[in-house]
Design an enzyme around this catalytic site. Sequence first.
Site, PDB file in Angstrom:
ATOM      1  N   PHE A   1       0.826  -1.208   0.000  1.00  0.00           N
ATOM      2  CA  PHE A   1       0.000   0.000   0.000  1.00  0.00           C
ATOM      3  C   PHE A   1       0.859   1.257   0.000  1.00  0.00           C
ATOM      4  O   PHE A   1       0.594   2.204  -0.745  1.00  0.00           O
ATOM      5  CB  PHE A   1      -0.920  -0.018   1.223  1.00  0.00           C
ATOM      6  CG  PHE A   1      -1.704   1.250   1.441  1.00  0.00           C
ATOM      7  CD1 PHE A   1      -2.960   1.410   0.887  1.00  0.00           C
ATOM      8  CD2 PHE A   1      -1.186   2.287   2.224  1.00  0.00           C
ATOM      9  CE1 PHE A   1      -3.690   2.576   1.088  1.00  0.00           C
ATOM     10  CE2 PHE A   1      -1.900   3.450   2.431  1.00  0.00           C
ATOM     11  CZ  PHE A   1      -3.156   3.600   1.859  1.00  0.00           C
ATOM     12  N   ASP A   2       1.885   1.299   0.833  1.00  0.00           N
ATOM     13  CA  ASP A   2       2.747   2.477   0.938  1.00  0.00           C
ATOM     14  C   ASP A   2       3.410   2.813  -0.393  1.00  0.00           C
ATOM     15  O   ASP A   2       3.410   3.965  -0.838  1.00  0.00           O
ATOM     16  CB  ASP A   2       3.835   2.246   1.987  1.00  0.00           C
ATOM     17  CG  ASP A   2       3.276   2.053   3.384  1.00  0.00           C
ATOM     18  OD1 ASP A   2       2.457   1.136   3.572  1.00  0.00           O
ATOM     19  OD2 ASP A   2       3.664   2.819   4.284  1.00  0.00           O
TER      20      ASP A   2
END
Length: 418
Positions: free
Chosen positions: A215-216
């Site tokens: 996600f990051d």
Amino acid sequence: MTNTLIESGATTDCAPSTCARSSVLADAARRGVPVIDVVVPVYNEQAVLSGSVHRLHRYLADTLPFPFRITIADNASTDATPDIAARLADEFDCVRVACLEQKGRGRALNAVWSSSDAPVLAYMDVDLSTDLAALAPLVAPLISGHSDLAIGTRLARTSRVVRGPKREVISRCYNMILKTTMSAKFSDAQCGFKAIRADVAQRLLPLITDTGWFFDTELLVLAERSGLRIHEVPVDWVDDPDSRVDIVATASADLKGIARMRKDFALGRIPVDAVAAQLGNNRVAPSRGIAHQLALFGAIGVASTLAYLAIFSTLTATVGSQAANFLALLITAIANTAANRRFTFGIRGQAGRARHHGEGLLVFGIALAITSGSLASVHSLVNPTPHWLELGVLVTANLAATVLRFVLLRTWVFHPSR
């Protein structure tokens, strides 16, 4: 997926109210909401949750001159974590709990950030491996409007990091892969210490598909490709010896995520140019992969070549073949650079336009040398030279010059790092 938010009282009790000097502070004060929402994703963290939240709350209350909120995002824990989180929400007015029915750090952040009313959103790992002294420098550029996202980096020269050699090597290799495959300019994708403006998050979060650790990276790549400004803060970081992150599984998922994003960019599935336009950015880093760029460049090149041949044929009888070649190349080079700037490489606005055309003319000079040299060669070999042979040689030379033009435009003139 069903999320349950347990709200507990007014968040403004956690920090003194101040006279807002920026639009962010003024907006939060007008709406009666916290300026920053700090999310702490957890899964089976009964051993450290209470101590970490107490420490975080104490630091925020003593340091931040504006209201804040702490959100515990529980990723379907099976131990006593939900009960501890509920007690913390009862203890502090500015602590709330978001209960998710499925695991995934990315899923938790996406859900909480999407529903938060704070103008600045942040998150940090529950073990608080990152020194909290970096939090104020992290959020300051977002509140001031200087930046759109802010990340902690463990790879800056001034960062102080304590961790084993295995994690150090893996981290550096991963970020090197991102720079190589995604042209990423940010230095540390996976540091669990980030913040983002809420208006930016609302545009980017719907585009993110990963629900786990990637996600990051997906967030940062999308932000960078949308032309957003990412601020980096060197952090002091101490590895958690009790970390239960599966390094091999996480690395494998990250590599799959990179491959997926490269494919989506190549096929034009990710509308980062539209996001940039919505956020008012004129300069957009290339969102298209090389396959898509080649297709657009080729279409523009075909149109430019047809225009070149038409101009060359029209002018040859009056000014001669060399002069006709020069004028035809000059006219089409200017139009070609403008078209590739707008369509192939997705750049809008006036910023950098003069430099782009200036460098485009330098590339034109190289193309002129190739085509003029080819024309001079055929004249020396075949005299007189039939017009059809001149055209054939020039078409071949233009194809070679076109390939070189694409390489120079992509790696130099319109490269995102510039």
